[in-house]
Design an enzyme around this catalytic site. Structure first.
Site, PDB file in Angstrom:
ATOM      1  N   GLU A 188       0.829  -1.199   0.000  1.00 54.55           N
ATOM      2  CA  GLU A 188       0.000   0.000   0.000  1.00 54.55           C
ATOM      3  C   GLU A 188       0.866   1.253   0.000  1.00 54.55           C
ATOM      4  OE1 GLU A 188      -3.779  -0.767   2.584  1.00 54.55           O
ATOM      5  OE2 GLU A 188      -2.100  -1.796   3.562  1.00 54.55           O
ATOM      6  N   GLY A 205      -0.123   1.931   4.045  1.00 53.52           N
ATOM      7  CA  GLY A 205      -0.583   3.036   3.217  1.00 53.52           C
ATOM      8  C   GLY A 205       0.285   4.275   3.357  1.00 53.52           C
ATOM      9  N   ALA A 231       1.504   2.769   8.349  1.00 50.94           N
ATOM     10  CA  ALA A 231       1.021   3.807   7.438  1.00 50.94           C
ATOM     11  C   ALA A 231       1.827   5.086   7.604  1.00 50.94           C
ATOM     12  CB  ALA A 231      -0.463   4.075   7.702  1.00 50.94           C
ATOM     13  N   ALA A 247       3.486   3.574  12.775  1.00 51.14           N
ATOM     14  CA  ALA A 247       2.906   4.467  11.787  1.00 51.14           C
ATOM     15  C   ALA A 247       3.462   5.880  11.952  1.00 51.14           C
ATOM     16  CB  ALA A 247       1.387   4.488  11.917  1.00 51.14           C
ATOM     17  N   GLY A 254      20.954   7.517   9.783  1.00 52.22           N
ATOM     18  CA  GLY A 254      21.570   8.342  10.818  1.00 52.22           C
ATOM     19  C   GLY A 254      20.677   8.654  11.997  1.00 52.22           C
ATOM     20  N   ASN A 288       8.780   7.574  21.254  1.00 53.71           N
ATOM     21  CA  ASN A 288       8.239   7.748  22.598  1.00 53.71           C
ATOM     22  C   ASN A 288       7.321   8.963  22.613  1.00 53.71           C
ATOM     23  OD1 ASN A 288       8.159   8.762  25.476  1.00 53.71           O
ATOM     24  ND2 ASN A 288       9.326   6.864  25.778  1.00 53.71           N
ATOM     25  N   SER A 289       6.073   8.776  23.018  1.00 51.53           N
ATOM     26  CA  SER A 289       5.086   9.843  22.964  1.00 51.53           C
ATOM     27  C   SER A 289       5.343  10.942  23.986  1.00 51.53           C
ATOM     28  CB  SER A 289       3.681   9.261  23.176  1.00 51.53           C
ATOM     29  OG  SER A 289       3.594   8.625  24.436  1.00 51.53           O
TER      30      SER A 289
END
Length: 314
Positions: A188, A205, A231, A247, A254, A288-289
């Site tokens: 996709e 996608g 995606a 995603a 690098g 990492n959020s």
């Protein structure tokens, strides 16, 4: 085996430029007995609308040499799409220099500098010419339709792509020449020139695999088996088997990656450049959020894999 042969028809412009060659018969090694030569000779003709000649072609090449002509280059692309050879197995260096830019029309290839006149001839007779593209490479399906493959938009797969049985290329998927799939795969996203995708993998996608044609790097990458490139994600390193890229995350050679040791190993975290992980399997690449750091974690569970019902393409 480095010898190859082909018999077919070439399209030749009025100035002698070979626009394309379609091979009806081809193979590796010494030529086999096939259709009589006069059968091809009888197919020769002049096309008044496009002002081109259709000529019979019979050639033999050594696939370890560089392409020496347009017909030579087209034979190599046919060999790939017919699955006689896999990407990276034959010499393609210099192929762009052999091929010319062509207007790919609903009546066949036409010289770009004569396109307006071709359109005029068609329109004055009450017709309408469709131009599918202006490029050096044609759509694969205008020359080869490999078995066991589904392609939602034929313009997204170039001649010279290698698609294994069970491969599905969705509408936004793209497969370049000298690239493709080695087993059942969902495409996709983009498979760039030289990139190989292993059995059971999914290029999500809008996802991208980094190639070398535009000069962005020199490493030719591979995607292992049972991998998922999420995606809008991207990858510029090779992935071993059982890898996942989150995603939206693009992992370049690098990119600094925090590598987490398996639980209980006591190894902690080591920060390395992604190129040092090239080819490693069993990793989940994520961002990492909270910190924004790119991390690579050992996968505790295998990805569920492809929906096999979607890949029964016979």
């Amino acid at each position: 085996m480095t010898a190859a042969w082909g018999r077919g028809l070439a399209t030749v412009a009025a100035d002698g430029t070979v626009l394309d060659t379609w091979f009806r018969e081809l193979g590796l090694g010494e030529p086999t007995t096939g259709s009589p030569a006069d059968e091809y000779a009888r197919a020769e003709r002049h096309d008044d609308v496009r002002d081109v000649d259709v000529r019979a072609v019979s050639i033999q090449i050594d696939t370890t040499d560089k392409p020496a002509s347009v017909s030579d280059a087209y034979l190599r692309l046919h060999l790939l799409s017919h699955r006689f050879v896999k990407p990276r197995e034959i010499e393609l260096d210099g192929i762009f220099g052999q091929l010319t830019n062509v207007a790919w029309t609903s009546l066949g290839p036409a010289p770009v500098d004569q396109l307006t006149e071709v359109q005029w001839r068609v329109r004055r007779s009450g017709g309408l010419l469709t131009v599918n593209g202006v490029d050096k490479f044609p759509r694969m399906t205008d020359y080869v339709a490999p078995s066991g493959v589904r392609i939602a938009d034929a313009s997204r797969v170039r001649l010279g792509a290698y698609l294994s049985p069970g491969t599905t290329v969705m509408h936004e998927g793209f497969v370049n020449f000298n690239a493709g799939t080695l087993g059942t795969s969902m495409v996709e996203g983009r498979i760039s020139q030289g990139v190989l995708v292993g059995d059971g993998s999914d290029i999500g996608g809008g996802a991208s695999t980094q190639g070398t044609l535009s000069g962005g790097g020199t490493e030719v990458i591979s995607i292992g088996e049972r991998c998922l490139v999420g995606a809008e994600a991207g990858v510029g390193i090779s992935l071993g088997d059982e890898c996942v890229i989150q995603a939206g995350l693009y992992v370049l050679p690098g990119t600094l990656v925090a590598v987490h040791s398996p639980e209980g190993s006591g190894g902690g975290v080591e920060v390395v450049k992604a190129r040092q992980l090239s080819g490693a399997g069993g990793l989940l690449y994520r961002q990492n959020s909270q910190t924004g750091a790119v991390e690579a974690l050992p996968r505790s569970a295998k990805w569920g894999g492809l929906n096999h019902a979607l890949h029964q393409n016979d």
